[in-house]
Write an enzyme that holds these catalytic residues in place. Structure first.
Site, PDB file in Angstrom:
ATOM      1  N   THR A 157      -8.601   5.699  -1.168  1.00  0.00           N
ATOM      2  CA  THR A 157      -8.205   4.335  -0.811  1.00  0.00           C
ATOM      3  C   THR A 157      -8.282   4.230   0.713  1.00  0.00           C
ATOM      4  OG1 THR A 157      -5.899   4.996  -0.655  1.00  0.00           O
ATOM      5  CG2 THR A 157      -6.622   4.136  -2.766  1.00  0.00           C
ATOM      6  N   GLU A 164      -8.884   2.131  -7.133  1.00  0.00           N
ATOM      7  CA  GLU A 164      -8.352   2.743  -8.359  1.00  0.00           C
ATOM      8  C   GLU A 164      -8.992   2.183  -9.625  1.00  0.00           C
ATOM      9  OE1 GLU A 164      -6.776   1.594  -5.764  1.00  0.00           O
ATOM     10  OE2 GLU A 164      -4.927   2.673  -5.319  1.00  0.00           O
ATOM     11  N   LYS A 185       9.992 -12.467   2.324  1.00  0.00           N
ATOM     12  CA  LYS A 185      11.226 -12.855   1.636  1.00  0.00           C
ATOM     13  C   LYS A 185      12.104 -13.667   2.578  1.00  0.00           C
ATOM     14  CE  LYS A 185      14.029 -11.303  -2.044  1.00  0.00           C
ATOM     15  NZ  LYS A 185      14.410 -10.255  -2.932  1.00  0.00           N
ATOM     16  N   TRP A 212      10.547 -15.982  -2.254  1.00  0.00           N
ATOM     17  CA  TRP A 212       9.296 -15.406  -1.764  1.00  0.00           C
ATOM     18  C   TRP A 212       8.375 -16.470  -1.166  1.00  0.00           C
ATOM     19  CZ3 TRP A 212       9.560 -10.399  -1.422  1.00  0.00           C
ATOM     20  CH2 TRP A 212      10.226  -9.638  -2.394  1.00  0.00           C
TER      21      TRP A 212
HETATM   22  P1  ADP Z   1      -6.967  -0.800   0.206  1.00  0.00           P
HETATM   23  O1  ADP Z   1      -5.915  -0.723  -0.890  1.00  0.00           O
HETATM   24  O2  ADP Z   1      -6.852   0.308   1.153  1.00  0.00           O
HETATM   25  O3  ADP Z   1      -7.064  -2.170   0.856  1.00  0.00           O
HETATM   26  P2  ADP Z   1      -8.920  -1.322  -1.768  1.00  0.00           P
HETATM   27  O4  ADP Z   1     -10.263  -1.735  -1.436  1.00  0.00           O
HETATM   28  O5  ADP Z   1      -8.744  -0.433  -2.923  1.00  0.00           O
HETATM   29  O6  ADP Z   1      -8.340  -0.625  -0.500  1.00  0.00           O
HETATM   30  O7  ADP Z   1      -8.061  -2.630  -1.909  1.00  0.00           O
HETATM   31  C1  ADP Z   1      -7.584  -3.146  -3.096  1.00  0.00           C
HETATM   32  C2  ADP Z   1      -6.705  -4.325  -2.811  1.00  0.00           C
HETATM   33  O8  ADP Z   1      -7.442  -5.378  -2.197  1.00  0.00           O
HETATM   34  C3  ADP Z   1      -6.116  -4.959  -4.036  1.00  0.00           C
HETATM   35  O9  ADP Z   1      -4.980  -4.269  -4.480  1.00  0.00           O
HETATM   36  C4  ADP Z   1      -5.773  -6.362  -3.543  1.00  0.00           C
HETATM   37  O10 ADP Z   1      -4.548  -6.378  -2.830  1.00  0.00           O
HETATM   38  C5  ADP Z   1      -6.882  -6.637  -2.560  1.00  0.00           C
HETATM   39  N1  ADP Z   1      -7.911  -7.478  -3.192  1.00  0.00           N
HETATM   40  C6  ADP Z   1      -9.070  -7.100  -3.741  1.00  0.00           C
HETATM   41  N2  ADP Z   1      -9.771  -8.156  -4.183  1.00  0.00           N
HETATM   42  C7  ADP Z   1      -9.026  -9.258  -3.913  1.00  0.00           C
HETATM   43  C8  ADP Z   1      -9.195 -10.672  -4.113  1.00  0.00           C
HETATM   44  N3  ADP Z   1     -10.281 -11.181  -4.667  1.00  0.00           N
HETATM   45  N4  ADP Z   1      -8.197 -11.474  -3.697  1.00  0.00           N
HETATM   46  C9  ADP Z   1      -7.086 -10.998  -3.128  1.00  0.00           C
HETATM   47  N5  ADP Z   1      -6.879  -9.692  -2.891  1.00  0.00           N
HETATM   48  C10 ADP Z   1      -7.832  -8.822  -3.278  1.00  0.00           C
END
Ligand code: ADP
Length: 540
Positions: free
Chosen positions: A183, A325, A432, A437
């Site tokens: 990640t 993931e 918050k 929220w």
């Molecule tokens: P990191 O967790 O380090 O940013 P990732 O690429 O695995 O790396 O990121 C996944 C996260 O990106 C998701 O859990 C979400 O929060 C965000 N994400 C991915 N696609 C979208 C989307 N279309 N809209 C909003 N958030 C998104």
């Protein structure tokens, strides 16, 4: 009763066989410093075999990790196939990681060899002395390896030259590891995710069926880096289908991209919103249209202004949601056949329906109880499916997985009665205020709709009475630098959000800091806020 069907292993070897045997004439093109490299799937297949021979001679055996520190190029694609098809594991390294994170992921994965782009040698040189398991580096350049501190350093072309153009691919178990990725550390230390052959194959099927992968007739330009969650699986899907692929290397500026799109007939591309924001500005300025171009946007929420702006230039935009993931695609905004134009407009900015293969549920952030799909109640998204990991490498952070086998995504959303999820925020980014929220994502999207605003990020800052209050960091469009005020932004927001959602302060900055994969880096913005460091004073 058992079926009569075999346990035919789902492996990437099948994709390699398919593209090289059935589509040998289709092209793979890569942008270079000067000009372009182009060859066919037939040439690709020969070089993949040569590379597999070279890996064997380097002592790479079943399950060994091979690191890649590279942009999107044909050589990176060769590694995407030679390494797993030979039974080893391709570990893509993110060159934009902080040096200590890069050292951590290489050592944690125990990469034996690292293949590195010549342009990224300095990144590796900085950390090389701290890499415990890496015994060999290979530089991806046309000629011999350059002299330098990084040793022992072989040249990719010298390494594969003269080797047999066929390889006796071993029998593999579909559950064998094929690739691994960490990640990107947006919310903490990187964690390893290990993809199997089976999960990679099924994910490629999933995005293709879901209408968010390329088709054979498409020309794919993957802008999302190949070091970021396998470029969202697109290179695997494109190779499976024999689609023409166009790689941009590290040249991601709008001028280079539009040139490639026009000259190579690109029809489909994928990337994070920040890349598309820059492209949209360029299209607006030059009056260029990209009629019929399909764009897959993901990685962070797509602002309404971006969607509408790109649509005006003839671009068909579809949003997807997922994470490292989840291989990474888990949902996308495909429309249902019976939806009216009004229905479609209402869901176009949502993160979408789970794609075939993935199941999704919403759970209360505190109690874990299931939350109804009414389009209003929000909860954490939990997912499961054949390409959703059920643990991290080395078993770290086990609390991210429920006892009954679902991944806790850390994303808070609501889901409407049709099954479309809308991300409200990451659990860590929700603000918050007075016990309620506030969604930073919704505020950002609203602010980015202001005609003078290029980018906006919102964070919660501690407040003695309300616990937290929103503060917006705003980058004006170049023509409006110094010509937009806090009052204007707040006035614009007033009819769009609840009164108590209005940011307490709007701070104008030159740039929103980005993570290694181009997302707004709120960790840095929070540091700014706590030290009140390099922000310019609000313009009023
Ligand atoms: P990191 O967790 O380090 O940013 P990732 O690429 O695995 O790396 O990121 C996944 C996260 O990106 C998701 O859990 C979400 O929060 C965000 N994400 C991915 N696609 C979208 C989307 N279309 N809209 C909003 N958030 C998104």
């Amino acid at each position: 009763m058992r079926s009569t069907m075999p346990d035919f292993p789902l492996t990437l070897q099948h994709f390699l066989w398919r593209s090289t045997t059935l589509f040998p004439r289709k092209e793979i093109v890569t942008r270079r410093e000067a000009g372009r490299h182009r060859y066919t799937y037939a040439d690709f297949g020969k070089r993949v075999a040569q590379l597999a021979h070279a890996l064997k001679d380097l002592g790479i055996g079943p399950g060994d990790r091979v690191g890649t520190l590279a942009w999107n190029t044909y050589r990176h694609l060769e590694l995407y196939f030679a390494v797993p098809c030979a039974g080893a594991v391709v570990h893509t390294l993110n060159p934009r990681l902080a040096p200590e994170h890069l050292v951590f992921v290489v050592n944690d994965a125990e990469d034996k060899v690292i293949f590195v782009d010549v342009s990224l040698l300095p990144v590796l040189q900085r950390v090389a002395s701290k890499l415990n398991s890496t015994k060999q580096f290979v530089v991806m350049t046309d000629g011999p390896s350059p002299d330098g501190e990084l040793k022992p350093l072989l040249s990719y072309e010298e390494l594969i030259a003269g080797r047999p153009a066929e390889y006796p691919w071993p029998d593999l178990d579909e559950q064998d590891a094929a690739a691994m990725c960490y990640t990107s550390g947006t919310t903490g230390r990187p964690k390893g995710v290990v993809y199997s052959h089976r999960s990679s194959v099924l994910h490629a099927f999933g995005i293709t069926i879901g209408g968010i992968g390329p088709t054979e007739g498409d020309t794919l330009l993957p802008i999302v880096p190949m070091f970021h969650a396998n470029a969202w699986g697109h290179p695997f899907a494109a190779t499976m289908l024999g689609a023409k692929q166009v790689f941009p290397d590290r040249f991601l500026d709008p001028v280079s991209l539009t040139e490639l799109i026009h000259e190579e007939g690109v029809t489909f591309s994928a990337g994070v919103p920040s890349v598309w924001i820059a492209l949209l500005q360029y299209l607006d300025k030059t009056g260029t249209n990209l009629d019929g171009f399909r764009m897959f946007v993901g990685g962070s929420a797509m602002p309404a202004a971006l969607y509408d702006g790109l649509s005006k230039h003839g671009i068909d935009v579809i949003q997807g949601w997922g994470m490292t993931e989840t291989s990474p695609v888990a949902a996308c905004t495909t429309m249902k056949s019976y939806m009216t134009e009004k229905d479609k407009r209402a869901v176009r900015l949502k993160q979408g329906l789970p794609i075939a293969g993935v199941e999704l549920r919403l759970a209360n952030v505190e109690s874990g109880e299931l939350v109804p799909w009414d389009g209003k109640s929000s909860g954490e998204i939990q997912v499961r499916g054949p390409w959703v990991t059920t643990s991290y490498y080395r078993g770290v952070d086990p609390d991210r997985f429920t006892a009954d086998g679902w991944l806790r995504t850390g994303d808070v959303a609501n889901v409407d009665g049709e099954g479309y999820a809308q991300i409200v925020d990451r659990t860590k980014d929700l603000i918050k205020s007075g016990g309620e929220w506030i969604s930073s994502v919704e505020l950002e999207s609203a602010i980015m709709g202001h005609p003078k605003v290029l980018e906006a990020a919102v964070i919660g800052v501690p407040h003695p009475k309300w616990q937290e209050r929103p503060v917006a960091y705003v980058v004006p469009k170049p023509d409006f630098k110094g010509a937009v005020s806090q009052a204007e932004i707040l006035e614009y927001l007033t009819p769009l959000v609840a009164k108590w959602w209005l940011p307490d302060e709007v701070r104008f900055v030159d740039e929103i800091p980005k993570t290694s994969v181009g997302k707004f880096d709120k960790k840095v913005i929070r540091q700014w806020a706590s030290s009140s460091a390099p922000v310019t004073a609000p313009s009023e």
